[in-house]
Write a protein that holds these residues in place. Structure first.
Motif, PDB file in Angstrom:
ATOM      1  N   UNK A 204       5.511   3.920 -11.866  1.00 43.27           N
ATOM      2  CA  UNK A 204       6.782   4.273 -11.253  1.00 43.27           C
ATOM      3  C   UNK A 204       6.955   3.653  -9.874  1.00 43.27           C
ATOM      4  N   UNK A 205       5.868   3.177  -9.286  1.00 41.82           N
ATOM      5  CA  UNK A 205       5.908   2.547  -7.959  1.00 41.82           C
ATOM      6  C   UNK A 205       5.341   1.144  -8.067  1.00 41.82           C
ATOM      7  N   UNK A 206       6.109   0.157  -7.594  1.00 40.89           N
ATOM      8  CA  UNK A 206       5.658  -1.228  -7.632  1.00 40.89           C
ATOM      9  C   UNK A 206       4.419  -1.402  -6.743  1.00 40.89           C
ATOM     10  N   UNK A 207       3.334  -1.964  -7.275  1.00 41.49           N
ATOM     11  CA  UNK A 207       2.100  -2.066  -6.478  1.00 41.49           C
ATOM     12  C   UNK A 207       2.243  -2.958  -5.252  1.00 41.49           C
ATOM     13  N   UNK A 208       3.074  -4.008  -5.325  1.00 46.14           N
ATOM     14  CA  UNK A 208       3.272  -4.853  -4.143  1.00 46.14           C
ATOM     15  C   UNK A 208       3.948  -4.073  -3.024  1.00 46.14           C
ATOM     16  N   UNK A 209       4.934  -3.277  -3.409  1.00 44.00           N
ATOM     17  CA  UNK A 209       5.585  -2.436  -2.403  1.00 44.00           C
ATOM     18  C   UNK A 209       4.590  -1.435  -1.845  1.00 44.00           C
ATOM     19  N   UNK A 210       3.768  -0.843  -2.727  1.00 44.94           N
ATOM     20  CA  UNK A 210       2.795   0.153  -2.287  1.00 44.94           C
ATOM     21  C   UNK A 210       1.798  -0.444  -1.311  1.00 44.94           C
ATOM     22  N   UNK A 211       1.273  -1.610  -1.621  1.00 43.64           N
ATOM     23  CA  UNK A 211       0.272  -2.231  -0.737  1.00 43.64           C
ATOM     24  C   UNK A 211       0.829  -2.480   0.665  1.00 43.64           C
ATOM     25  N   UNK A 212       2.138  -2.715   0.769  1.00 44.25           N
ATOM     26  CA  UNK A 212       2.757  -3.038   2.054  1.00 44.25           C
ATOM     27  C   UNK A 212       3.182  -1.808   2.845  1.00 44.25           C
TER      28      UNK A 212
ATOM     29  N   UNK B  27       0.612   4.485  12.388  1.00 46.86           N
ATOM     30  CA  UNK B  27      -0.190   3.630  13.263  1.00 46.86           C
ATOM     31  C   UNK B  27      -0.130   2.165  12.866  1.00 46.86           C
ATOM     32  N   UNK B  28       0.676   1.839  11.852  1.00 48.67           N
ATOM     33  CA  UNK B  28       0.817   0.458  11.421  1.00 48.67           C
ATOM     34  C   UNK B  28      -0.202  -0.010  10.407  1.00 48.67           C
ATOM     35  N   UNK B  29      -1.088   0.879   9.942  1.00 43.87           N
ATOM     36  CA  UNK B  29      -2.099   0.531   8.936  1.00 43.87           C
ATOM     37  C   UNK B  29      -1.437   0.502   7.567  1.00 43.87           C
ATOM     38  N   UNK B  30      -1.642  -0.574   6.814  1.00 43.73           N
ATOM     39  CA  UNK B  30      -1.055  -0.659   5.490  1.00 43.73           C
ATOM     40  C   UNK B  30      -1.891   0.139   4.486  1.00 43.73           C
ATOM     41  N   UNK B  31      -1.253   0.492   3.380  1.00 42.50           N
ATOM     42  CA  UNK B  31      -1.984   1.171   2.311  1.00 42.50           C
ATOM     43  C   UNK B  31      -3.098   0.269   1.798  1.00 42.50           C
ATOM     44  N   UNK B  32      -2.844  -1.023   1.721  1.00 38.60           N
ATOM     45  CA  UNK B  32      -3.880  -1.958   1.262  1.00 38.60           C
ATOM     46  C   UNK B  32      -5.101  -1.896   2.170  1.00 38.60           C
ATOM     47  N   UNK B  33      -4.881  -1.864   3.478  1.00 40.97           N
ATOM     48  CA  UNK B  33      -5.996  -1.816   4.428  1.00 40.97           C
ATOM     49  C   UNK B  33      -6.746  -0.492   4.319  1.00 40.97           C
ATOM     50  N   UNK B  34      -5.991   0.615   4.231  1.00 48.29           N
ATOM     51  CA  UNK B  34      -6.627   1.928   4.150  1.00 48.29           C
ATOM     52  C   UNK B  34      -7.410   2.082   2.856  1.00 48.29           C
ATOM     53  N   UNK B  35      -6.856   1.594   1.757  1.00 39.10           N
ATOM     54  CA  UNK B  35      -7.551   1.683   0.468  1.00 39.10           C
ATOM     55  C   UNK B  35      -8.849   0.882   0.502  1.00 39.10           C
ATOM     56  N   UNK B  36      -8.794  -0.320   1.049  1.00 36.97           N
ATOM     57  CA  UNK B  36      -9.991  -1.163   1.109  1.00 36.97           C
ATOM     58  C   UNK B  36     -11.090  -0.491   1.924  1.00 36.97           C
ATOM     59  N   UNK B  37     -10.727   0.139   3.025  1.00 34.69           N
ATOM     60  CA  UNK B  37     -11.720   0.834   3.856  1.00 34.69           C
ATOM     61  C   UNK B  37     -12.353   2.006   3.109  1.00 34.69           C
TER      62      UNK B  37
ATOM     63  N   UNK C 220     -12.943   1.998  -0.073  1.00 34.73           N
ATOM     64  CA  UNK C 220     -13.654   1.507  -1.245  1.00 34.73           C
ATOM     65  C   UNK C 220     -12.796   1.357  -2.485  1.00 34.73           C
ATOM     66  N   UNK C 221     -11.468   1.431  -2.333  1.00 34.97           N
ATOM     67  CA  UNK C 221     -10.541   1.226  -3.451  1.00 34.97           C
ATOM     68  C   UNK C 221      -9.954  -0.178  -3.325  1.00 34.97           C
ATOM     69  N   UNK C 222     -10.111  -1.005  -4.356  1.00 33.99           N
ATOM     70  CA  UNK C 222      -9.649  -2.389  -4.318  1.00 33.99           C
ATOM     71  C   UNK C 222      -8.127  -2.429  -4.342  1.00 33.99           C
TER      72      UNK C 222
ATOM     73  N   UNK D  81      -4.394  -1.875  -7.463  1.00 32.11           N
ATOM     74  CA  UNK D  81      -3.420  -0.790  -7.465  1.00 32.11           C
ATOM     75  C   UNK D  81      -2.322  -1.083  -8.485  1.00 32.11           C
ATOM     76  N   UNK D  82      -1.866  -0.045  -9.178  1.00 36.76           N
ATOM     77  CA  UNK D  82      -0.770  -0.236 -10.125  1.00 36.76           C
ATOM     78  C   UNK D  82      -0.983   0.540 -11.411  1.00 36.76           C
ATOM     79  N   UNK D  83      -0.059   0.343 -12.333  1.00 38.78           N
ATOM     80  CA  UNK D  83      -0.072   1.097 -13.593  1.00 38.78           C
ATOM     81  C   UNK D  83      -1.436   0.969 -14.269  1.00 38.78           C
ATOM     82  N   UNK D  84      -1.934   2.133 -14.710  1.00 38.48           N
ATOM     83  CA  UNK D  84      -3.265   2.197 -15.325  1.00 38.48           C
ATOM     84  C   UNK D  84      -3.106   2.762 -16.731  1.00 38.48           C
TER      85      UNK D  84
END
Length: 383
Positions: free
Chosen positions: A130-138, A143-153, A155-157, A161-164
């Motif tokens: 239901x949520x586009x993974x590219x939009x989610x990562x951005x 504090x300006x931290x992206x979801x992609x950065x927080x997930x990587x920290x 341990x989530x690649x 991210x995306x439909x499973x």
């Protein structure tokens, strides 16, 4: 109650209540607590590609019976919203007389409240596509931290991210227990029937930053004025259509006391005929912005239509428990999953009628009644 007490000190907010958000320190501590409690009950925990936790009783498989909720909170939230469903699920596992004949799991969804990255039911929306993974990562936190950065920290690649479909395809039935978030329930336990249409929109006003002391009123392009008009208009418009509209967050920049803001962002939560309210509100915002020499853009950040939980499953639960059906204006992960599998909700009475605030509450006896009800439901559905 002892399990809830385990969580009482985790993520305390300075102003009261809790601040527990996905991939922050409190969230990490809560996830470790869940892994430990699941392990004590013989459940094997795995993290899916979107940061959701699954505790399996035996081997994962198709047509699984799944229960659970979330552990995160809104800023300044109460102790029951989310954790009650997880604690009750773990306690129900301890009370079941035998392992269910069908595959069984307890799930903890990531970022149900959207308190860090602004999108509610983030984990279940990503899971279901239901949520586009590219939009989610951005997506960015305050504090300006992206979801992609927080997930990587954590341990989530972020690339995954995306439909499973594998995880989604395992869920045959999902039952979520939750504290009731109003004052509509006059018995200890109710069964969910529907969830109101709802969404979130960001109104971004742009004007001209300037000096609060030297800039005469005629020379101002102050974005705070049209923003304030939108806050008031939202309440008026919602009342005309029997809807609900709330501005709970407003951010002026640069935010100085003696500074005319250059931009103001506000976030509108609208429920029940929400798009009708937002359409009229957008027109009002544009008119107010133009009158002040400002501009405005409106961005839809999330939206969900009215959800009706599986009628046959709800009838089965109301018959089993002798409990009333209850509609709600609160969103839940169960509502996201409803488009993909049979889902149902149990609500535990909240005598204060207050939620998303420290006064949120449930009596011990009602919490026990909720666990008993959930255990009965899982036992009934286990074959």
């Amino acid at each position: 109650m002892s399990l809830l007490d385990d969580l009482a000190a985790v993520g305390r907010a300075p102003g009261g209540g809790y601040a527990r958000h996905v991939f922050d320190r409190a969230d990490t501590e809560l996830r470790e607590w869940f892994r430990e409690q699941a392990g004590r009950r013989g459940l094997d925990v795995e993290t899916d590609r979107n940061g959701n936790l699954w505790a399996w009783w035996g081997e994962p498989g198709p047509d699984a019976l799944v229960t659970g909720s979330h552990l995160d909170s809104v800023p300044g939230g109460g102790a029951f919203d989310g954790p009650l469903g997880v604690v009750s699920a773990l306690e129900a596992v301890s009370r079941l007389p035998a392992r269910p004949a069908r595959p069984f799991a307890v799930v903890v969804f990531a970022e149900e409240e959207g308190g860090r990255f602004g999108v509610p039911c983030l984990g279940s929306r990503l899971l279901t596509g239901a949520l586009d993974p590219d939009r989610a990562r951005a997506l960015r936190d305050p504090d300006g931290v992206t979801l992609a950065e927080a997930a990587a920290r954590a341990g989530v690649d972020p690339a995954r991210l995306g439909r499973d479909d594998e995880a989604l395809g395992r869920i045959g039935t999902f039952v979520e227990l939750h504290v009731e978030q109003g004052r509509a329930l006059d018995v200890p336990v109710g069964v969910g029937s529907t969830v109101l249409e709802h969404g979130r929109w960001r109104f971004s006003f742009t004007g001209q930053g300037n000096h609060a002391g030297t800039t005469i009123l005629a020379d101002r392009r102050d974005p705070m004025l049209p923003a304030a008009e939108v806050v008031l208009a939202a309440r008026r418009l919602a009342s005309t259509v029997d809807g609900r509209a709330t501005v709970g967050r407003l951010v002026p920049r640069p935010g100085g006391t003696n500074v005319i803001a250059s931009t103001v962002d506000l976030w509108l939560d609208a429920r029940g005929r929400s798009r009708e309210v937002v359409a009229e509100l957008t027109d009002a915002a544009r008119a107010a912005a133009a009158a002040e020499g400002c501009t405005v853009t409106v961005t839809e950040e999330s939206y969900g239509g009215t959800v009706t939980f599986d009628p046959a499953l709800c009838d089965r639960l109301t018959g089993l428990l002798g409990a009333p059906e209850l509609p709600t204006g609160a969103g839940h992960d169960a509502a996201i999953l409803a488009a993909h599998t049979a889902t149902a909700m149990l609500y535990v009475r909240n005598p204060t009628g207050i939620s998303h605030a420290p006064e949120e509450f449930a009596e011990d006896a009602d919490v026990e009644a909720g666990v008993v009800a959930l255990t009965r439901v899982l036992e009934d559905l286990s074959t």
